[in-house]
Write a protein that holds these residues in place. Sequence first.
Motif, PDB file in Angstrom:
ATOM      1  N   ASP A   8      39.383  56.483  39.731  1.00 54.67           N
ATOM      2  CA  ASP A   8      38.540  55.203  39.023  1.00 54.67           C
ATOM      3  C   ASP A   8      39.361  53.976  38.695  1.00 54.67           C
ATOM      4  OD1 ASP A   8      36.346  57.014  39.308  1.00 54.67           O
ATOM      5  OD2 ASP A   8      36.655  57.755  37.204  1.00 54.67           O
ATOM      6  N   LYS A   9      40.596  54.062  39.027  1.00 54.64           N
ATOM      7  CA  LYS A   9      41.309  52.887  38.284  1.00 54.64           C
ATOM      8  C   LYS A   9      41.573  51.826  39.517  1.00 54.64           C
ATOM      9  CE  LYS A   9      44.055  55.380  34.864  1.00 54.64           C
ATOM     10  NZ  LYS A   9      45.333  55.467  34.192  1.00 54.64           N
ATOM     11  N   ILE A  10      41.433  50.559  39.316  1.00 55.25           N
ATOM     12  CA  ILE A  10      41.435  49.447  40.270  1.00 55.25           C
ATOM     13  C   ILE A  10      42.473  48.604  39.460  1.00 55.25           C
ATOM     14  CG2 ILE A  10      39.149  49.647  41.340  1.00 55.25           C
ATOM     15  CD1 ILE A  10      38.426  47.277  39.726  1.00 55.25           C
ATOM     16  N   THR A  11      43.337  47.831  40.489  1.00 56.10           N
ATOM     17  CA  THR A  11      44.423  46.692  40.069  1.00 56.10           C
ATOM     18  C   THR A  11      43.514  45.523  39.636  1.00 56.10           C
ATOM     19  OG1 THR A  11      44.640  45.909  42.274  1.00 56.10           O
ATOM     20  CG2 THR A  11      46.087  47.765  41.930  1.00 56.10           C
ATOM     21  N   ARG A  12      44.430  44.766  38.736  1.00 59.95           N
ATOM     22  CA  ARG A  12      43.949  43.454  38.310  1.00 59.95           C
ATOM     23  C   ARG A  12      43.478  42.779  39.370  1.00 59.95           C
ATOM     24  NH1 ARG A  12      44.826  40.918  33.510  1.00 59.95           N
ATOM     25  NH2 ARG A  12      46.176  42.580  32.695  1.00 59.95           N
ATOM     26  N   LYS A  13      44.298  42.526  40.827  1.00 60.43           N
ATOM     27  CA  LYS A  13      43.955  41.961  41.811  1.00 60.43           C
ATOM     28  C   LYS A  13      42.519  42.187  42.274  1.00 60.43           C
ATOM     29  CE  LYS A  13      45.992  40.200  46.048  1.00 60.43           C
ATOM     30  NZ  LYS A  13      47.054  40.377  46.972  1.00 60.43           N
ATOM     31  N   ASP A  14      42.386  43.589  42.670  1.00 65.04           N
ATOM     32  CA  ASP A  14      41.042  43.948  42.929  1.00 65.04           C
ATOM     33  C   ASP A  14      39.736  43.534  41.787  1.00 65.04           C
ATOM     34  OD1 ASP A  14      42.212  44.963  45.091  1.00 65.04           O
ATOM     35  OD2 ASP A  14      42.300  46.873  44.349  1.00 65.04           O
ATOM     36  N   ALA A  15      40.050  43.679  40.732  1.00 63.97           N
ATOM     37  CA  ALA A  15      39.222  43.375  39.650  1.00 63.97           C
ATOM     38  C   ALA A  15      38.728  41.843  39.664  1.00 63.97           C
ATOM     39  CB  ALA A  15      39.582  43.655  38.413  1.00 63.97           C
ATOM     40  N   LEU A  16      39.913  41.004  40.022  1.00 62.32           N
ATOM     41  CA  LEU A  16      39.630  39.705  40.172  1.00 62.32           C
ATOM     42  C   LEU A  16      38.927  39.250  41.280  1.00 62.32           C
ATOM     43  CD1 LEU A  16      42.904  38.347  38.613  1.00 62.32           C
ATOM     44  CD2 LEU A  16      40.815  37.898  37.615  1.00 62.32           C
ATOM     45  N   MET A  19      35.066  40.134  40.485  1.00 60.19           N
ATOM     46  CA  MET A  19      34.458  39.277  39.793  1.00 60.19           C
ATOM     47  C   MET A  19      34.110  37.908  40.330  1.00 60.19           C
ATOM     48  SD  MET A  19      36.919  39.772  36.325  1.00 60.19           S
ATOM     49  CE  MET A  19      36.622  38.264  35.633  1.00 60.19           C
ATOM     50  N   GLY A  20      35.132  37.505  41.229  1.00 59.50           N
ATOM     51  CA  GLY A  20      34.847  36.213  42.063  1.00 59.50           C
ATOM     52  C   GLY A  20      33.757  36.394  42.980  1.00 59.50           C
ATOM     53  N   ALA A  24      30.308  34.158  42.380  1.00 61.40           N
ATOM     54  CA  ALA A  24      29.688  33.062  43.528  1.00 61.40           C
ATOM     55  C   ALA A  24      28.448  33.603  43.986  1.00 61.40           C
ATOM     56  CB  ALA A  24      30.780  33.470  44.704  1.00 61.40           C
ATOM     57  N   LEU A  25      28.077  34.925  43.735  1.00 60.62           N
ATOM     58  CA  LEU A  25      26.663  35.282  43.960  1.00 60.62           C
ATOM     59  C   LEU A  25      25.607  34.787  43.010  1.00 60.62           C
ATOM     60  CD1 LEU A  25      24.867  36.863  45.570  1.00 60.62           C
ATOM     61  CD2 LEU A  25      25.474  38.942  44.207  1.00 60.62           C
ATOM     62  N   THR A  26      26.412  34.790  41.713  1.00 58.84           N
ATOM     63  CA  THR A  26      25.488  34.328  40.443  1.00 58.84           C
ATOM     64  C   THR A  26      25.162  32.733  40.471  1.00 58.84           C
ATOM     65  OG1 THR A  26      26.330  36.066  39.146  1.00 58.84           O
ATOM     66  CG2 THR A  26      25.465  34.114  38.105  1.00 58.84           C
ATOM     67  N   ALA A  27      26.410  31.943  40.980  1.00 61.84           N
ATOM     68  CA  ALA A  27      26.146  30.675  41.331  1.00 61.84           C
ATOM     69  C   ALA A  27      24.865  30.384  42.334  1.00 61.84           C
ATOM     70  CB  ALA A  27      27.616  29.945  41.699  1.00 61.84           C
ATOM     71  N   VAL A  28      25.179  31.058  43.417  1.00 71.79           N
ATOM     72  CA  VAL A  28      24.097  30.778  44.356  1.00 71.79           C
ATOM     73  C   VAL A  28      22.636  31.005  43.976  1.00 71.79           C
ATOM     74  CG1 VAL A  28      23.271  31.521  46.833  1.00 71.79           C
ATOM     75  CG2 VAL A  28      25.521  30.895  46.330  1.00 71.79           C
ATOM     76  N   GLY A  29      22.676  32.246  43.187  1.00 72.28           N
ATOM     77  CA  GLY A  29      21.340  32.578  42.787  1.00 72.28           C
ATOM     78  C   GLY A  29      20.711  31.449  41.670  1.00 72.28           C
TER      79      GLY A  29
END
Length: 54
Positions: A8-16, A19-20, A24-29
């Motif tokens: 269940d753990k992901i790295t900080r890089k994967d989390a960012l 989130m990106g 982006a999806l939220t901005a388009v919506g």
Amino acid sequence: MKKDNNLDKITRKDALKKMGKYAALTAVGTFLILNPQKAQAQSPPNPGGEAFPS
């Protein structure tokens, strides 16, 4: 007892990255919903004027 589940753990890089993508999806919506041309087309011709001109 606490389990240490590494699946269940992901790295900080994967989390960012995730989130990106959501940002982006939220901005388009948001842009599609709040598109100024659509908002202008749906507004009354004389906002704040008489409700029923004679």
